[in-house]
Write a protein that holds these residues in place. Sequence first.
Motif, PDB file in Angstrom:
ATOM      1  N   UNK A   8       0.853  -1.187   0.000  1.00 33.60           N
ATOM      2  CA  UNK A   8       0.000   0.000   0.000  1.00 33.60           C
ATOM      3  C   UNK A   8       0.889   1.237   0.000  1.00 33.60           C
ATOM      4  N   UNK A   9       1.023   1.861  -1.157  1.00 31.08           N
ATOM      5  CA  UNK A   9       1.915   3.020  -1.284  1.00 31.08           C
ATOM      6  C   UNK A   9       1.477   4.182  -0.404  1.00 31.08           C
ATOM      7  N   UNK A  14       7.073   6.732   5.476  1.00 24.97           N
ATOM      8  CA  UNK A  14       7.503   6.429   6.854  1.00 24.97           C
ATOM      9  C   UNK A  14       6.626   7.028   7.951  1.00 24.97           C
ATOM     10  N   UNK A  15       6.280   8.296   7.853  1.00 23.90           N
ATOM     11  CA  UNK A  15       5.453   8.889   8.913  1.00 23.90           C
ATOM     12  C   UNK A  15       4.055   8.292   8.933  1.00 23.90           C
ATOM     13  N   UNK A  16       3.473   8.047   7.771  1.00 22.07           N
ATOM     14  CA  UNK A  16       2.126   7.461   7.740  1.00 22.07           C
ATOM     15  C   UNK A  16       2.149   6.022   8.257  1.00 22.07           C
ATOM     16  N   UNK A  17       3.196   5.272   7.911  1.00 22.02           N
ATOM     17  CA  UNK A  17       3.320   3.900   8.412  1.00 22.02           C
ATOM     18  C   UNK A  17       3.434   3.909   9.934  1.00 22.02           C
ATOM     19  N   UNK A  18       4.203   4.842  10.469  1.00 17.87           N
ATOM     20  CA  UNK A  18       4.347   4.933  11.926  1.00 17.87           C
ATOM     21  C   UNK A  18       3.034   5.344  12.584  1.00 17.87           C
ATOM     22  N   UNK A  19       2.301   6.264  11.981  1.00 23.09           N
ATOM     23  CA  UNK A  19       1.011   6.671  12.545  1.00 23.09           C
ATOM     24  C   UNK A  19       0.083   5.460  12.614  1.00 23.09           C
ATOM     25  N   UNK A  89       2.845  -7.885   3.292  1.00 19.76           N
ATOM     26  CA  UNK A  89       3.650  -7.764   2.075  1.00 19.76           C
ATOM     27  C   UNK A  89       5.107  -7.453   2.421  1.00 19.76           C
ATOM     28  N   UNK A  90       5.336  -6.578   3.393  1.00 20.74           N
ATOM     29  CA  UNK A  90       6.714  -6.284   3.796  1.00 20.74           C
ATOM     30  C   UNK A  90       7.401  -7.542   4.336  1.00 20.74           C
TER      31      UNK A  90
END
Length: 105
Positions: A8-9, A14-19, A89-90
């Motif tokens: 999911x792009x 990074x900041x959105x993934x952390x949120x 996916x990661x």
Amino acid sequence: MSARPVFDELIHAPNRLQVCAMLAPVDALEFGAVRDSLGVSDSVLSKHVRVLTEAGYVSVAKVPHASRTRTWLTLTDAGRTALDGHLAELRRIAGMAGGVADRPT
């Protein structure tokens, strides 16, 4: 049941993934706590939250508290599904790296 791996792009920034990761184990987090944890300004976090909100991944609630209004962030069901798929996916991609290292030469 495990999540279907989907990169999911929108979440991957990074900041959105952390949120999303911070919101996943809790019902809600206060905007200031998320901002302080990420070490970003209000405006930077607001931009990322807006993207997540527009995608339906995060909901925002403004709650009066004393003489101020506090903003709470919640990961929606759609956001939880997207995060689970992205993390799957990661893990799949990381597993490929392990497979390459184990390949005979």
